[in-house]
Design a protein around this motif. Structure first.
Motif, PDB file in Angstrom:
ATOM      1  N   ALA A  89       0.670  -1.298   0.244  1.00 13.81           N
ATOM      2  CA  ALA A  89       0.078  -0.042  -0.074  1.00 13.81           C
ATOM      3  C   ALA A  89       0.817   1.319  -0.115  1.00 13.81           C
ATOM      4  O   ALA A  89       0.801   2.338  -0.787  1.00 13.81           O
ATOM      5  N   VAL A  90       1.692   1.315   0.826  1.00 20.60           N
ATOM      6  CA  VAL A  90       2.611   2.395   0.825  1.00 20.60           C
ATOM      7  C   VAL A  90       3.365   2.678  -0.378  1.00 20.60           C
ATOM      8  O   VAL A  90       3.552   3.921  -0.650  1.00 20.60           O
ATOM      9  N   ALA A  91       4.204   1.738  -0.852  1.00 19.69           N
ATOM     10  CA  ALA A  91       4.865   1.879  -2.022  1.00 19.69           C
ATOM     11  C   ALA A  91       4.003   2.179  -3.352  1.00 19.69           C
ATOM     12  O   ALA A  91       4.368   3.042  -3.882  1.00 19.69           O
ATOM     13  N   THR A 108       5.051  -6.580  -3.877  1.00 18.05           N
ATOM     14  CA  THR A 108       4.857  -5.377  -4.543  1.00 18.05           C
ATOM     15  C   THR A 108       5.355  -5.308  -6.044  1.00 18.05           C
ATOM     16  O   THR A 108       4.698  -4.752  -6.974  1.00 18.05           O
ATOM     17  N   VAL A 109       6.809  -5.585  -6.024  1.00 20.50           N
ATOM     18  CA  VAL A 109       7.427  -5.554  -7.426  1.00 20.50           C
ATOM     19  C   VAL A 109       6.876  -6.415  -8.380  1.00 20.50           C
ATOM     20  O   VAL A 109       6.637  -5.984  -9.710  1.00 20.50           O
ATOM     21  N   GLY A 110       6.526  -7.420  -7.895  1.00 23.14           N
ATOM     22  CA  GLY A 110       6.009  -8.604  -8.767  1.00 23.14           C
ATOM     23  C   GLY A 110       4.975  -8.219  -9.407  1.00 23.14           C
ATOM     24  O   GLY A 110       4.602  -8.494 -10.809  1.00 23.14           O
ATOM     25  N   HIS A 111       3.685  -7.607  -8.658  1.00 25.44           N
ATOM     26  CA  HIS A 111       2.489  -7.145  -9.128  1.00 25.44           C
ATOM     27  C   HIS A 111       2.658  -6.029 -10.306  1.00 25.44           C
ATOM     28  O   HIS A 111       2.187  -6.021 -11.296  1.00 25.44           O
ATOM     29  N   LEU A 112       3.717  -5.101  -9.967  1.00 25.75           N
ATOM     30  CA  LEU A 112       3.638  -4.205 -10.712  1.00 25.75           C
ATOM     31  C   LEU A 112       4.439  -4.630 -12.229  1.00 25.75           C
ATOM     32  O   LEU A 112       4.000  -4.084 -13.283  1.00 25.75           O
TER      33      LEU A 112
END
Length: 302
Positions: A54-56, A226-230
């Motif tokens: 969420a924060v990232a 986070t990085v994987g989904h982006l």
């Protein structure tokens, strides 16, 4: 030569590369969850993962879009989608404490076939004989991985099997929402729904993080999710689902490699046969679905 046509192969290759990198992130995410789950409560792991997400995501999107990042036509569906994913994450962390990472991942890869099954039985969509054959073949692969008569996995296999059908509903909802919603806005809501709901429950399980190593593992869990989904979102912006869907099964290979490196677990011949069946039937089913313009394949969530 048309400039757009000349750039297409490069964009497609970039999309494939991003998709494979995303599956590596998810494989590492599941392996790290299994590792840190030995010393931290399930809910704390999930809370940290969603808070980081969420924060990232907010830090990236708000400077670019401002309040428009929150604009949605279906706030209730955003909340439902976030709640579904949070439930899947909680079950996934519990399941990973009881079974190998590779086998867990392989069972979840039955989800695209479950989407076909639900489409036929619940949504009354037309399903061809080929599609039914692929669903049957994929389910046979799941049975080989689970081996109900065996004792290697046992009751824990119920969790990923439940996750398959919950994830199928999640994918159907995602596919419907993707027609009107911005993928990055969906990503933003997913993170905050998970973070806020898990925060409300956190006081019941809170414990101090024991050491710097555990904190580092929690950061790795959050960053890989986070990085994987982006990266997966970026991949689907560069290449069609029909091109990317076979490469998403690379997650099984990464999960088995990481499981071997960290836990020294190597699947047996029966499990490998089942995994191969799931990959084959799922990849062919996904390719045929996108070719026939039926329900689109949504990026897998973790």
């Amino acid at each position: 030569m048309n400039t757009a046509a000349a750039l297409l192969p490069t964009r497609t290759l970039a999309g494939i590369g991003l998709a494979v990198a995303a599956t590596a992130c998810f494989g590492l995410l599941d392996t790290t969850v299994k590792l840190v789950g030995a010393v931290m409560p399930v809910l704390m792991i999930v809370w940290f993962r969603y808070l980081f997400h969420a924060v990232a995501t907010t830090a990236v999107l708000l400077p670019l879009r401002g309040r428009a990042a929150w604009r949605t036509a279906h706030p209730r569906f955003q909340l439902l989608r976030g709640a579904l994913l949070l439930s899947l994450s909680l079950m996934g962390v519990v399941a990973l404490q009881q079974m190998p990472v590779g086998e867990f991942t392989a069972i979840l890869m039955f989800t695209p076939l479950a989407v076909t099954l639900l489409g036929a039985t619940v949504l009354r969509e037309r399903v061809s004989a080929w599609q039914w054959a692929l669903v049957a073949g994929g389910f046979a692969g799941v049975l080989l991985v689970v081996r109900p008569e065996g004792e290697d996995i046992g009751w824990a296999s119920i969790l990923p099997l439940t996750m398959v059908f919950m994830s199928a509903w999640f994918q159907i909802l995602t596919a419907r929402m993707a027609r009107t919603e911005d993928p990055l806005t969906m990503h933003l809501y997913t993170g905050w729904v998970g973070a806020l709901v898990s925060s409300a429950l956190l006081p019941f399980v809170w414990q101090a993080i024991p050491d710097a190593r555990t904190f580092g593992l929690l950061v790795l869990v959050g960053s890989m999710g986070t990085v994987g989904h982006l990266m997966l979102i970026m991949a689907f912006q560069r290449a069609p689902a029909s091109t990317l869907s076979p490469y998403l099964y690379a997650q099984i290979a990464f999960a088995m490699v990481f499981g071997w490196l960290v836990f020294a677990h190597v699947p047996g011949t029966v499990e490998l046969t089942g995994i191969a069946l799931i990959v084959l039937c799922g990849a062919v089913s996904g390719w045929r679905a996108t070719r026939s313009r039926s329900l689109p394949i949504a990026p897998p969530e973790d």
